[in-house]
Enzyme design. Structure first.
Site, PDB file in Angstrom:
ATOM      1  N   HIS A   1      54.611  43.160  53.128  1.00  0.00           N
ATOM      2  CA  HIS A   1      53.768  42.969  54.314  1.00  0.00           C
ATOM      3  C   HIS A   1      54.563  42.301  55.440  1.00  0.00           C
ATOM      4  O   HIS A   1      54.584  42.787  56.584  1.00  0.00           O
ATOM      5  CB  HIS A   1      52.559  42.105  53.934  1.00  0.00           C
ATOM      6  CG  HIS A   1      51.619  41.822  55.069  1.00  0.00           C
ATOM      7  ND1 HIS A   1      50.474  42.559  55.273  1.00  0.00           N
ATOM      8  CD2 HIS A   1      51.650  40.891  56.052  1.00  0.00           C
ATOM      9  CE1 HIS A   1      49.838  42.084  56.339  1.00  0.00           C
ATOM     10  NE2 HIS A   1      50.537  41.073  56.833  1.00  0.00           N
ATOM     11  N   GLU A   2      55.223  41.193  55.121  1.00  0.00           N
ATOM     12  CA  GLU A   2      55.973  40.472  56.157  1.00  0.00           C
ATOM     13  C   GLU A   2      57.186  41.263  56.626  1.00  0.00           C
ATOM     14  O   GLU A   2      57.558  41.187  57.801  1.00  0.00           O
ATOM     15  CB  GLU A   2      56.384  39.086  55.654  1.00  0.00           C
ATOM     16  CG  GLU A   2      55.224  38.166  55.280  1.00  0.00           C
ATOM     17  CD  GLU A   2      54.171  38.000  56.368  1.00  0.00           C
ATOM     18  OE1 GLU A   2      54.517  38.120  57.569  1.00  0.00           O
ATOM     19  OE2 GLU A   2      53.000  37.769  56.033  1.00  0.00           O
TER      20      GLU A   2
ATOM     21  N   HIS B   1      56.057  43.436  59.415  1.00  0.00           N
ATOM     22  CA  HIS B   1      56.046  42.709  60.692  1.00  0.00           C
ATOM     23  C   HIS B   1      57.463  42.559  61.240  1.00  0.00           C
ATOM     24  O   HIS B   1      57.718  42.754  62.426  1.00  0.00           O
ATOM     25  CB  HIS B   1      55.456  41.309  60.477  1.00  0.00           C
ATOM     26  CG  HIS B   1      53.963  41.265  60.384  1.00  0.00           C
ATOM     27  ND1 HIS B   1      53.146  41.777  61.359  1.00  0.00           N
ATOM     28  CD2 HIS B   1      53.143  40.739  59.431  1.00  0.00           C
ATOM     29  CE1 HIS B   1      51.864  41.575  61.024  1.00  0.00           C
ATOM     30  NE2 HIS B   1      51.849  40.958  59.846  1.00  0.00           N
TER      31      HIS B   1
ATOM     32  N   GLU C   1      49.865  44.319  63.206  1.00  0.00           N
ATOM     33  CA  GLU C   1      49.299  44.384  61.854  1.00  0.00           C
ATOM     34  C   GLU C   1      49.357  45.799  61.298  1.00  0.00           C
ATOM     35  O   GLU C   1      49.471  45.990  60.087  1.00  0.00           O
ATOM     36  CB  GLU C   1      47.858  43.867  61.861  1.00  0.00           C
ATOM     37  CG  GLU C   1      47.345  43.422  60.517  1.00  0.00           C
ATOM     38  CD  GLU C   1      48.170  42.310  59.895  1.00  0.00           C
ATOM     39  OE1 GLU C   1      48.281  42.290  58.645  1.00  0.00           O
ATOM     40  OE2 GLU C   1      48.725  41.474  60.626  1.00  0.00           O
TER      41      GLU C   1
END
Length: 500
Positions: free
Chosen positions: A265-266, A269, A295
């Site tokens: 997830h990170e 980003h 997001e």
């Protein structure tokens, strides 16, 4: 003002904004350190240091010289990108001019105090420790909404900071349209698709998980020469330029999923931040489009890719090499069903793709009530627990697994949570379009673990534009249509069907 050529004037504008960015990113470095390595006794002075830099950056940006420079610049002949930079900067200037430097400092000090109170409250599993600091922040956020101005609901002013143009009217409809289809799908899936996931909660040593997460980050394209990964209480991504992007994760030795998908997830980003135009440093076109689009990048990599069959066709044998004792007797099919298991739960960051949005709805409604004054801070735990029981059917056992689980309020980030759902919906549309635009995309992932084709597509279609477009404009440019949550529902239905 002296007469300058358009090029010289634009160079002056760029230089001024880059100096301001230098100060803002210096404060961001201190904030990153605050959440990773700061010794406990340093908290008080750190709050002061960050507040001073935040106040300085605000004073520099909202000074009359910047306003005059922008007005003169916009009267000149400029290239298309130069004009867009100046227009967006003027928008920011006019908005932030409404906040005094003293207010900005007060907010920064309140945020630093709230963050440390939140950490202590989590340690003691006691919301009342966080309540006084949070009450101060909520009062300040109500003041901020009034200072910025709004039409309709005061929450609109705060949401606009993260998702330009977002309103309560818009989000109420988005959540109303998606709620029943998700509830119907939840009922259907939990009735028909039962997945065993006990093997995800074996013992997974910290060092092995760290090495596995680092391997994944590299494979997905995270540039460690332009970033790093660390441990924090709550996973997050921050950047100080496109050449210095920091991600954090957390590791639970008895929960494999926690670290793996927070890392993916990170990384999503971070790939966005590393893909922003370096030549636009400090300028709007060097910044992300919105939190919803940001997001979309993390959710696309985490879920569309990182929970997909194509990804694990290649990477599951690699995982078994890292954790032979835990996964050698578990088939890829068992693993896929486990990591896509749909089950109402307490923790948002660990929730499945379907029930995740009920977590967001609870926070969205709660924040609306807080900002309008119909809910008081002291009432948060009871409201939270009631909503989790009625919407997700789960009993909240304590504050740490309930209303203390997210870091966002301690950062003063009110108006943020809705972007998590918007991001998932945008992600589904981008994923669908990428597969249409890139022949054999999933085959390349299956056969070679090659996600570079997807990253290059995102760099060209999303990252390169910075803030040039609003979220809806960008979505329309990339996919040919505005936000359409039915694409996300259909994506989920197809995935659940494939897992049967």
């Amino acid at each position: 003002m002296r007469t300058y050529s358009s090029d010289a004037l634009y160079s002056q504008y760029r230089d001024e904004l880059q100096k301001i960015a230098d100060v803002k990113y210096s404060a961001a470095v201190l904030q990153w350190d605050q959440e990773t390595y700061l010794p406990p006794k340093g908290a008080g002075f750190r709050g002061r240091q960050i507040a001073t830099l935040s106040e300085m950056a605000h004073q520099m940006f909202t000074g009359e010289n910047i306003g005059n420079l922008l007005k003169e610049l916009l009267s000149r002949e400029l290239t298309e990108r130069q004009r867009r930079n100046a227009e967006l900067t003027l928008e920011d200037y006019n908005r932030l001019k409404k906040l005094s430097p003293a207010f900005v400092r007060k907010m920064s000090e309140a945020v630093s105090a709230a963050f440390h109170a939140w950490i202590e409250a989590r340690k003691q599993n006691n919301f009342s420790i966080f309540e006084p600091s949070l009450t101060i922040l909520v009062d300040l956020k109500r003041q901020e909404a009034e200072l910025l101005g709004y039409e309709g609901h005061p929450y609109n002013a705060l949401m606009n900071e993260y998702e330009k143009g977002a309103t309560v009217q818009m989000l109420d409809k988005v959540f109303s349209d998606i709620k029943n289809p998700l509830l119907d799908l939840l009922y259907e899936v939990t009735e028909k698709l039962v997945a065993e996931d006990y093997f995800l909660r074996q013992h997974f040593p910290t060092q092995q998980q760290w090495e596995w997460g680092t391997y994944l980050a590299k494979q997905l394209g995270f540039d460690f020469a332009a970033g790093r990964q660390d441990i924090s209480e709550h996973p997050f991504t921050t950047n100080f330029s496109s050449h210095d992007v920091r991600i954090t994760t957390r590791i639970d030795e008895n929960d494999f999923a926690n670290m793996t998908w927070s890392t993916i997830h990170e990384v999503g980003h971070a790939l966005y931040e590393q893909g922003l135009p370096a030549e636009e440093y400090g300028l709007p076109l060097g910044e992300y489009a919105s939190l919803g689009i940001h997001e979309s990048q993390s959710r696309l990599w985490e879920n569309c890719v990182g929970r997909g069959g194509a990804f694990w066709q290649y990477y599951y044998p690699k995982l078994q090499q890292y954790f032979p004792d835990q996964f050698n007797n578990i088939s890829k099919e068992q693993f896929l069903r486990a990591v896509n298991k749909v089950q109402p739960s307490l923790i948002r960051t660990e929730a499945d793709e379907l029930t995740y949005h009920f977590h967001v709805m609870v926070r969205y409604e709660l924040e609306k009530h807080l900002i309008e004054g119909s809910l008081q801070v002291k009432e948060i735990p009871l409201y939270w627990n009631d909503q989790y029981k009625s919407l997700l059917g789960v009993e909240v056992t304590d504050d740490k697994q309930g209303c203390l689980q997210d870091v966002h309020w301690s950062h003063g980030s009110f108006g943020y949570f809705a972007t998590y759902s918007l991001g998932s919906f945008y992600a589904a549309q981008f994923w669908e379009q990428a597969k249409a635009d890139i022949p054999g995309l999933e085959s390349h992932i299956v056969n070679e673990g090659n996600t570079a084709l997807l990253l290059n597509w995102l760099r060209k279609n999303v990252h390169a534009h910075g803030r040039y477009y609003t979220s809806d404009e960008l979505c329309s440019k990339v996919t040919g249509k505005k936000l359409d949550s039915t694409v996300f529902v259909n994506y989920l239905k197809q995935k659940m069907n494939d897992l049967k």
